[in-house]
Write a protein that holds these residues in place. Structure first.
Motif, short mmCIF file in Angstrom:
data_model
loop_
_atom_site.label_atom_id
_atom_site.label_comp_id
_atom_site.label_asym_id
_atom_site.label_seq_id
_atom_site.Cartn_x
_atom_site.Cartn_y
_atom_site.Cartn_z
N LEU A 1 0.85 -1.19 0.00
CA LEU A 1 0.00 0.00 0.00
C LEU A 1 0.89 1.24 0.00
O LEU A 1 1.91 1.27 0.70
CB LEU A 1 -0.91 0.02 1.23
CG LEU A 1 -1.77 -1.23 1.47
CD1 LEU A 1 -2.59 -1.06 2.74
CD2 LEU A 1 -2.68 -1.50 0.28
N VAL A 2 0.51 2.23 -0.79
CA VAL A 2 1.25 3.49 -0.84
C VAL A 2 0.37 4.59 -0.25
O VAL A 2 -0.76 4.79 -0.70
CB VAL A 2 1.65 3.84 -2.29
CG1 VAL A 2 2.46 5.13 -2.32
CG2 VAL A 2 2.43 2.69 -2.93
N ILE A 3 0.92 5.28 0.75
CA ILE A 3 0.15 6.30 1.48
C ILE A 3 0.83 7.65 1.32
O ILE A 3 2.07 7.75 1.37
CB ILE A 3 0.06 5.93 2.98
CG1 ILE A 3 -0.70 4.61 3.14
CG2 ILE A 3 -0.61 7.04 3.79
CD1 ILE A 3 -0.66 4.07 4.54
N GLU A 4 0.04 8.68 1.12
CA GLU A 4 0.55 10.04 1.02
C GLU A 4 -0.47 10.99 1.63
O GLU A 4 -1.66 10.96 1.29
CB GLU A 4 0.80 10.41 -0.44
CG GLU A 4 1.45 11.78 -0.63
CD GLU A 4 1.77 12.06 -2.09
OE1 GLU A 4 2.91 12.46 -2.38
OE2 GLU A 4 0.90 11.86 -2.95
N GLY A 5 0.00 11.79 2.58
CA GLY A 5 -0.88 12.79 3.20
C GLY A 5 -2.08 12.20 3.90
O GLY A 5 -3.17 12.78 3.84
N GLY A 6 -1.94 11.04 4.52
CA GLY A 6 -3.05 10.44 5.25
C GLY A 6 -4.07 9.73 4.38
O GLY A 6 -5.12 9.32 4.86
N ALA A 7 -3.78 9.58 3.09
CA ALA A 7 -4.71 8.90 2.18
C ALA A 7 -3.99 7.78 1.45
O ALA A 7 -2.78 7.85 1.19
CB ALA A 7 -5.30 9.88 1.17
N LEU A 8 -4.73 6.76 1.13
CA LEU A 8 -4.20 5.67 0.32
C LEU A 8 -4.23 6.10 -1.13
O LEU A 8 -5.30 6.43 -1.67
CB LEU A 8 -5.05 4.41 0.53
CG LEU A 8 -4.60 3.15 -0.22
CD1 LEU A 8 -3.24 2.66 0.27
CD2 LEU A 8 -5.64 2.04 -0.07
N ILE A 9 -3.10 6.09 -1.79
CA ILE A 9 -3.05 6.55 -3.19
C ILE A 9 -2.72 5.43 -4.17
O ILE A 9 -2.84 5.61 -5.38
CB ILE A 9 -2.05 7.70 -3.37
CG1 ILE A 9 -0.62 7.23 -3.08
CG2 ILE A 9 -2.43 8.89 -2.50
CD1 ILE A 9 0.43 8.22 -3.53
N GLY A 10 -2.28 4.28 -3.67
CA GLY A 10 -1.94 3.17 -4.58
C GLY A 10 -1.91 1.85 -3.83
O GLY A 10 -1.65 1.82 -2.62
N ALA A 11 -2.20 0.78 -4.56
CA ALA A 11 -2.18 -0.55 -3.96
C ALA A 11 -1.79 -1.57 -5.02
O ALA A 11 -2.22 -1.48 -6.17
CB ALA A 11 -3.55 -0.90 -3.37
N VAL A 12 -0.98 -2.52 -4.61
CA VAL A 12 -0.60 -3.66 -5.45
C VAL A 12 -0.81 -4.92 -4.61
O VAL A 12 -0.36 -4.98 -3.47
CB VAL A 12 0.87 -3.60 -5.91
CG1 VAL A 12 1.20 -4.79 -6.79
CG2 VAL A 12 1.15 -2.31 -6.65
N MET A 13 -1.50 -5.90 -5.18
CA MET A 13 -1.78 -7.13 -4.46
C MET A 13 -1.49 -8.32 -5.37
O MET A 13 -1.80 -8.29 -6.55
CB MET A 13 -3.23 -7.16 -3.97
CG MET A 13 -3.63 -5.98 -3.13
SD MET A 13 -5.41 -5.86 -2.83
CE MET A 13 -5.66 -7.26 -1.76
#
Length: 811
Positions: free
Chosen positions: A353-365
């Motif tokens: 999971l990629v987080i920026e500024g308190g929000a999830l901006i990307g995910a790879v599963m």
């Protein structure tokens, strides 16, 4: 009076636009549909299952001839548009016909990009775009070498499909890891390892230099480093480009694609465009979800209704060669971003999971994508994930401190949570349909189109059904046997047994068959069930078998055949080898290959030479190896106690006995055995349908292995002390598989449905075991014979394929 609408291209986008248009107002337009392909709309997403053998072309047809006829659509398939005159509002077909229109819609799709390497125009260099490409690849099997350029989704699906058919496949990818647009390096690595385990060679960071030919036919791909990769077929799957040539010659505004506004109207107010050929606000589109959105908007525009196409945040949920993948948002590294990574190597699960500024901006599963819709919702809605930061990686079931039941997690999803990404269907739409009376998967699919495209969300749709209906929900029944009946394979077989149905007409009558004489899907299955259940009363129907079983040899891509004589337990003699060599010379056999099952394959035998080559091999004491059959293929052995210092039992002798006992027995699918003389397992017994590993105290018998698309290790059935006990257990479990297995289910699938415990219980019971062996021997006494010997005495049967039965079933 209805206006005239001409549509160019019968693809998925124009097909959806037609559905929406006709459903809303069937009398608004007289529609003429042109298509360069000689067919109508089919689900291109499902070409990969067709290639792998999981589906037939008929099963992926979206609009058949009846659909168009019932709606008054004039179809001109296999006919291209040569020119368009927007001033006169006419189109000219390649046949010279001139037709006028009030409105025109482009759906010309895209064209595959062919790398302009030297040799790219050789015979045997193809793309992967349509049914013809798929059928060409379906001709690749054991003995063929294939190179696929491109490690994206299409390239990997092409590679997997051909590998499943036995071809030797190499994937060449210029980037450092596979599917770099959808996956990060870690997930790409896991995917590569999974492909390698399936027998596919993967070369990343490899640059192609030249395609080498011989006599106008592709022979090999040469890489920049001088490596030469031999191939019979080279598939380029390196991307697509919008097909804009006709639009450009018409004078429409064109960039990368045909320029359209929010209403899908081009620079000409009477011409619309949808699908992969369009460019909207600088973007072009390859996923099906935005194409379907465009189609709905285009239909409303044609009806004079207001609507607008809006580009949405997209996720990619894919199944590549049995591996579940998901990616969404921006997962590139960057300043101010942090990663949360979860790895479980034992389960093959990876999440990032990629987080920026308190929000999830990307995910790879990778490996487990069950929570992908929830993560996608967080990305799309820019949800503040700060309160759940510590447990976010574990998914929705762990928010709030304790694991939730999966249905509770689905129930907790908001109404606007997207369930079907392809069709943009949210949970609320599905719930409304359920409350309106759609109480099973097919009804929900019909009302909402959820799960109707790629099918990856089917499980989630069923969970929404279960959470909405509660106790009223009934788990979905198995798929009907074919379009001729609403009954499943299991239902039909129960009827055959319980009502003593001993012929196909009896089955058709008792089971209310919808088609008088059955079809290409049900006839082979019925033939097998009747053969296995009533060996005394029923006689095999050769015309209800696939072409390879009718010809007693494997048909090759050039129309020649592969002949594999049986070598008991992999053992041969100088006389047999001389006979094979003489036959190869006498009949000009171009390729003689040692197979993975310890046999010799004569590849390239002409159809007219089959009876004669069979006769010569019979004269040398050799019989058919049944390399084409749904039955026993081979028993692979090691040398055991005869020669090996580690051998604990006579594995070679046992393997020969088993092969001579099981030879000629028809089974639901192919059956492969291995007998290893010690736990070092040189015969690879633990990845066969039935495997025997010899130990000091006796014989460990395991079942349910596989080494193809699905790699499965066998599971221990029983350990016995004597060789005769081992033979009896294997005869019994083979007959149990014959009597209870679904046609075309390998043994591991059968075991997964009935459970190893139940199977063990049956073959462990002395009375049941004896009864199974008795029925097995009865069947063998009637049906075990050498088909080569029968046909070698007479003229070879002429090669006249029965309609719809010319292709061999999935291996």
């Amino acid at each position: 009076m209805a206006q005239k609408l001409i549509i160019i291209g019968a693809g998925m986008a124009t097909g959806r636009a037609l559905e929406a248009l006709i459903d809303a107002n069937p009398d608004a337009y007289d529609v003429t549909l042109f298509n360069a392909e000689p067919r109508g709309n089919y689900n291109r997403i499902m070409l990969s299952p067709v290639l792998s053998g999981d589906k037939t072309y008929a099963e992926i047809v979206t609009h058949d001839a009846d659909w168009y006829a019932q709606r008054g659509v004039a179809c001109r398939f296999g006919e291209k548009i040569a020119a368009i005159d927007p001033a006169a509002k006419t189109v000219t077909s390649e046949t010279g016909d001139v037709l006028s229109y009030d409105k025109l819609m482009f759906g010309t799709g895209s064209t595959p990009f062919i790398i302009p390497l030297p040799g790219h125009d050789l015979e045997g260099v193809i793309a992967y775009r349509d049914l013809e490409d798929t059928e060409r690849m379906m001709g690749m099997g054991e003995g063929n070498k294939v190179v696929v350029i491109g490690g994206g989704l299409l390239g990997l699906e092409a590679a997997a499909g051909m590998a499943a058919r036995g071809a030797d496949v190499t994937v060449v990818h210029i980037m450092g890891h596979l599917m770099e647009r959808q996956l990060d390096a870690a997930a790409g690595y896991l995917l590569r390892e999974a492909l390698i385990k399936k027998g596919i060679t993967v070369l990343c960071g490899a640059n192609s230099k030249e395609i080498v030919g011989e006599g106008g036919q592709v022979r090999a791909l040469m890489l920049e480093d001088g490596t030469e990769l031999p191939c019979d077929l080279l598939v380029m799957a390196v991307g697509i480009r919008p097909n804009v040539a006709l639009a450009k010659s018409t004078g429409l505004a064109v960039g990368r694609g045909i320029h359209v506004d929010d209403q899908m109207v081009t620079s000409d107010p009477d011409i619309l465009a949808v699908g992969e050929c369009v460019e909207h606000q600088g973007a072009v589109f390859g996923l099906v979800a935005p194409l379907y959105d465009q189609a709905k908007v285009a239909a409303k525009t044609l009806l004079g209704e207001a609507d607008a196409f809006v580009q949405k945040e997209l996720s990619t949920k894919l199944k590549v060669t049995g591996c579940d993948l998901f990616s969404a948002g921006d997962f590139a590294e960057g300043e101010g971003r942090e990663d949360i990574v979860f790895r479980d190597p034992a389960r093959g699960v990876y999440r990032r999971l990629v987080i920026e500024g308190g929000a999830l901006i990307g995910a790879v599963m990778y490996g487990d994508t069950a929570d992908s819709n929830w993560f996608f919702g967080l990305i799309r809605d820019k949800t503040d994930i700060t309160p759940m930061r510590d447990t976010l990686i574990f998914g929705p079931a762990f928010q709030g401190g304790a694991p939730l039941d999966p249905l509770a997690a689905v129930a907790a999803l908001p109404r606007d949570a997207e369930i079907c990404g392809c069709n943009g269907i949210c949970k609320g739409t599905i719930v409304d349909a359920i409350n309106g009376g759609a109480n099973d998967l097919n009804a929900v699919r019909a009302c909402t189109t959820a799960s109707a495209s790629c099918g990856s969300c089917t499980g989630l749709v069923e969970q929404v059904l279960a959470s909405t209906l509660g106790d009223a929900f009934q788990a979905p029944v198995s798929t009907p046997m074919c379009k001729c009946t609403t009954m499943t394979h299991e239902d039909v077989r129960r009827m055959i047994k319980s009502q003593r149905l001993t012929s196909m007409p009896a089955v058709w009558q008792a089971c209310n068959w919808l088609t008088p004489d059955g079809c290409h899907s049900c006839r082979p299955a019925l033939n097998y069930y009747l053969l296995a259940d009533w060996p005394l009363e029923y006689r095999d129907d050769p015309q209800s078998r696939f072409i390879n079983e009718r010809k007693h040899a494997n048909i090759q891509k050039d129309g020649t055949f592969s002949v594999v004589p049986r070598m008991w337990g992999g053992i041969t003699t100088p006389d047999e080898l001389r006979a094979i060599a003489d036959a190869a010379e006498k009949y000009n056999v171009p390729t003689v290959k040692v197979t993975g099952g310890q046999r010799i394959d004569l590849l390239g035998v002409k159809g007219e030479d089959l009876p004669a080559i069979w006769s010569d091999l019979n004269a040398a004491g050799m019989v058919s190896g049944h390399a084409y059959s749904k039955g026993l293929r081979t028993v692979k052995t090691c040398v055991g106690t005869d020669h090996c210092r580690f051998g604990t039992q006579d594995s070679t002798g046992l393997g020969i006995k088993l092969e001579k006992i099981l030879w000629g027995s028809w089974t639901p699918h192919k059956l492969k055995l291995g007998v290893s003389g010690c736990p070092r397992n040189c015969a690879e017994a633990t990845c066969k349908d039935i495997g025997v590993v010899c130990v000091d105290s006796g014989y460990q018998i395991s079942i349910g292995g596989a080494a193809g698309m699905d790699v499965k290790e066998t599971e221990l059935l029983l350990q016995v002390a004597t060789e005769q006990e081992a033979i009896d257990v294997i005869r019994a479990v083979t007959q149990l598989y014959r009597e209870t297995g679904k046609y075309l289910d390998r043994m591991y699938k059968w075991m997964g449905k009935l459970g190893l415990d139940w199977i063990t219980e049956q073959v462990s019971d002395p009375t049941i075991r004896a009864e199974l062996i008795e029925r097995f021997e009865l069947s063998q006494s009637i049906y075990r014979k050498d088909p080569w010997a029968d046909h070698a005495k007479t003229r070879a049967p002429s090669y006249k394929p029965v309609a719809n039965l010319t292709l061999e079933a999935a291996e």
